[in-house]
Design a protein around this motif. Structure first.
Motif, PDB file in Angstrom:
ATOM      1  N   LEU A 205     -16.075 -10.218   0.482  1.00  0.00           N
ATOM      2  CA  LEU A 205     -15.903 -11.165  -0.683  1.00  0.00           C
ATOM      3  C   LEU A 205     -16.142 -11.893  -0.901  1.00  0.00           C
ATOM      4  N   ALA A 206     -16.760 -12.615  -2.177  1.00  0.00           N
ATOM      5  CA  ALA A 206     -17.229 -14.251  -2.761  1.00  0.00           C
ATOM      6  C   ALA A 206     -16.738 -15.230  -1.928  1.00  0.00           C
ATOM      7  N   SER A 207     -17.593 -15.756  -1.560  1.00  0.00           N
ATOM      8  CA  SER A 207     -16.935 -17.234  -1.235  1.00  0.00           C
ATOM      9  C   SER A 207     -15.873 -18.608  -2.250  1.00  0.00           C
ATOM     10  N   PRO A 208     -15.422 -18.976  -2.141  1.00  0.00           N
ATOM     11  CA  PRO A 208     -14.356 -20.106  -3.422  1.00  0.00           C
ATOM     12  C   PRO A 208     -15.658 -20.771  -3.335  1.00  0.00           C
ATOM     13  N   PRO A 209     -15.624 -22.007  -5.234  1.00  0.00           N
ATOM     14  CA  PRO A 209     -16.247 -22.702  -4.832  1.00  0.00           C
ATOM     15  C   PRO A 209     -16.650 -23.683  -4.353  1.00  0.00           C
ATOM     16  N   PRO A 210     -17.232 -24.604  -4.227  1.00  0.00           N
ATOM     17  CA  PRO A 210     -17.724 -26.001  -2.920  1.00  0.00           C
ATOM     18  C   PRO A 210     -16.218 -26.756  -3.351  1.00  0.00           C
ATOM     19  N   LEU A 211     -15.805 -27.783  -2.770  1.00  0.00           N
ATOM     20  CA  LEU A 211     -14.823 -28.657  -2.678  1.00  0.00           C
ATOM     21  C   LEU A 211     -15.173 -29.496  -3.840  1.00  0.00           C
ATOM     22  N   ALA A 212     -14.635 -29.886  -4.527  1.00  0.00           N
ATOM     23  CA  ALA A 212     -14.170 -31.239  -4.981  1.00  0.00           C
ATOM     24  C   ALA A 212     -14.228 -32.043  -4.715  1.00  0.00           C
ATOM     25  N   ALA A 213     -14.939 -33.091  -5.590  1.00  0.00           N
ATOM     26  CA  ALA A 213     -14.385 -35.345  -4.138  1.00  0.00           C
ATOM     27  C   ALA A 213     -12.823 -35.211  -4.369  1.00  0.00           C
ATOM     28  N   ALA A 214     -12.772 -35.927  -3.104  1.00  0.00           N
ATOM     29  CA  ALA A 214     -11.266 -35.829  -2.768  1.00  0.00           C
ATOM     30  C   ALA A 214     -10.581 -36.698  -3.705  1.00  0.00           C
ATOM     31  N   ALA A 215      -9.371 -36.350  -4.562  1.00  0.00           N
ATOM     32  CA  ALA A 215      -8.614 -37.480  -5.597  1.00  0.00           C
ATOM     33  C   ALA A 215      -8.181 -38.259  -4.615  1.00  0.00           C
ATOM     34  N   SER A 216      -7.787 -38.014  -3.252  1.00  0.00           N
ATOM     35  CA  SER A 216      -7.745 -39.864  -2.588  1.00  0.00           C
ATOM     36  C   SER A 216      -8.491 -40.174  -2.199  1.00  0.00           C
ATOM     37  N   THR A 217      -8.119 -41.465  -2.044  1.00  0.00           N
ATOM     38  CA  THR A 217      -9.376 -43.008  -1.299  1.00  0.00           C
ATOM     39  C   THR A 217      -8.359 -43.399  -0.312  1.00  0.00           C
ATOM     40  N   SER A 218      -7.621 -43.152   0.248  1.00  0.00           N
ATOM     41  CA  SER A 218      -6.871 -43.487   1.518  1.00  0.00           C
ATOM     42  C   SER A 218      -8.049 -42.467   2.631  1.00  0.00           C
ATOM     43  N   ARG A 219      -8.449 -42.779   4.053  1.00  0.00           N
ATOM     44  CA  ARG A 219      -8.767 -43.386   4.893  1.00  0.00           C
ATOM     45  C   ARG A 219      -7.681 -42.880   5.426  1.00  0.00           C
ATOM     46  N   ASP A 220      -6.688 -42.860   5.747  1.00  0.00           N
ATOM     47  CA  ASP A 220      -6.378 -41.532   6.493  1.00  0.00           C
ATOM     48  C   ASP A 220      -6.282 -40.103   6.116  1.00  0.00           C
ATOM     49  N   ASP A 221      -6.134 -40.027   4.958  1.00  0.00           N
ATOM     50  CA  ASP A 221      -6.344 -38.921   4.454  1.00  0.00           C
ATOM     51  C   ASP A 221      -7.339 -38.204   4.180  1.00  0.00           C
ATOM     52  N   VAL A 222      -8.587 -38.871   4.217  1.00  0.00           N
ATOM     53  CA  VAL A 222     -10.322 -38.925   4.214  1.00  0.00           C
ATOM     54  C   VAL A 222      -9.254 -37.933   5.742  1.00  0.00           C
ATOM     55  N   GLU A 223      -9.122 -38.743   6.672  1.00  0.00           N
ATOM     56  CA  GLU A 223      -9.634 -38.315   7.885  1.00  0.00           C
ATOM     57  C   GLU A 223      -9.009 -36.834   8.853  1.00  0.00           C
TER      58      GLU A 223
END
Length: 353
Positions: free
Chosen positions: A144-162
């Protein structure tokens, strides 16, 4: 539904000695197969809880299903990428046939559809489909084809990004529309439906800020509802059709916080009227699909996480089996049973014919 609808049937000790990764009921409900990090596959008798067979492998057993066409046949996926179809269990041994996909990676999930005689396997970050041309012989393959690349994270919280897991990881695969469509869920890339005939994507549910990661998924018996466990945020149901999917208004929440980022497995119960899910604290939760009400919690004997779970209906009974994490005597499998004629969800009687 009374809180005592499901009662303990068996606690299966002295089987596995490391975390249980998968459990699966046979189609007739007579047997339970379980796989573990201890590199063993066990076959249990559901009626009396007896251990019937122990099979050893070269690596951990990550997935197992019962073949829906060939009687008393299991398909096993291992951490080293090997897939085996086995039957003819006896004291003298068993027959084993290798399923070769030409790829290597842990086999996290397996699904078989009898309408098209196809086996789907989630191998590492990829989903592969192969056809059983003759009994125990698989030829050809489709990735199966791979899913599309991830969009930029909606949250800029450092904890969320980590904490955000951006790896391409499959968390569930399901056949729909009599084997023509596969629905795959991914930990950070949402849920995607693929048309296997046209080899094209039908729809995509992108992750959202309030439901960013999917740890597991389950498809209802009528293939119209997909339940997803959004990591540590509870369950959400999606109405799925051929060319679209949308989230329902109802959410299914745990009554206590989940303490880790483990994947919790789910199953639909009672013809799709209920859903059951393990927890990281050792309990098993059952929700009414229509109302979202948490109406029963089944306790384990310890607080180890429920790393494997499956539900099954046959005749007059419904069963739930769960496997625990842990080592030694803290590793076990528990089976609950309920009479279908006594189960009621709201005003709907759940009698299975």
């Amino acid at each position: 539904m009374a809180n005592t609808a499901y009662v303990d049937l068996h606690v299966l000790h002295n089987g596995h000695c490391l975390t249980v990764n998968c459990v699966a009921f046979s189609s007739d409900g007579q047997y339970l197969a379980s796989g573990s990090d201890d590199r063993c596959l066990l076959i249990w008798n559901v009626k009396d809880g007896a251990l019937l067979y122990r099979l050893h492998f070269k690596s951990a057993v990550d997935s197992v299903i019962w073949h829906p066409v060939h009687p008393e046949t299991v398909v096993v996926g291992c951490e080293d990428g090997s897939i085996h179809q086995m039957r003819g269990f006896s004291i003298d041994g068993h027959e084993k046939f290798d399923v070769r996909l030409g790829v290597k990676g842990p086999v996290h999930f397996l699904q078989y559809n009898a309408d098209v005689s196809c086996l789907a396997a989630a191998v590492g970050p990829e989903v592969h489909v192969t056809k059983e041309q003759d009994k125990d012989t698989y030829t050809g393959g489709l990735k199966l084809a791979s899913p599309p690349p991830l969009a930029a994270a909606a949250s800029t919280s450092r904890d969320d990004v980590e904490q955000r897991d951006t790896r391409l990881r499959v968390t569930g695969i399901h056949f729909s529309r009599k084997g023509r469509v596969i629905i795959a869920s991914y930990v950070a890339h949402g849920i995607i439906a693929y048309d296997l005939v046209k080899r094209e994507q039908l729809w995509h549910i992108a992750p959202t800020e309030d439901a960013p990661m999917i740890a597991s998924s389950a498809l209802s018996p009528d293939c119209k509802q997909l339940m997803a466990y959004h990591l540590q945020k509870g369950l959400r149901c999606y109405a799925v059709a051929t060319y679209f999917a949308k989230p329902s208004r109802c959410k299914y929440e745990f009554d206590e916080p989940q303490t880790s980022r483990l994947s919790l497995q789910m199953s639909f119960l009672h013809g799709g009227k209920a859903v059951v899910c393990g927890t990281t604290t050792g309990k098993v939760c059952i929700w009414d699909i229509e109302t979202g009400e948490l109406y029963q919690k089944l306790p384990h004997d310890s607080e180890s996480a429920d790393t494997a779970q499956q539900a099954h209906q046959t005749g007059a009974f419904s069963y739930i089996a769960t496997g625990s994490s842990g080592t030694g005597q803290h590793t076990y499998i528990k089976i609950w049973r309920a009479r279908n004629s006594k189960l009621r969800l709201g005003t709907v009687s759940c009698v299975v014919g």
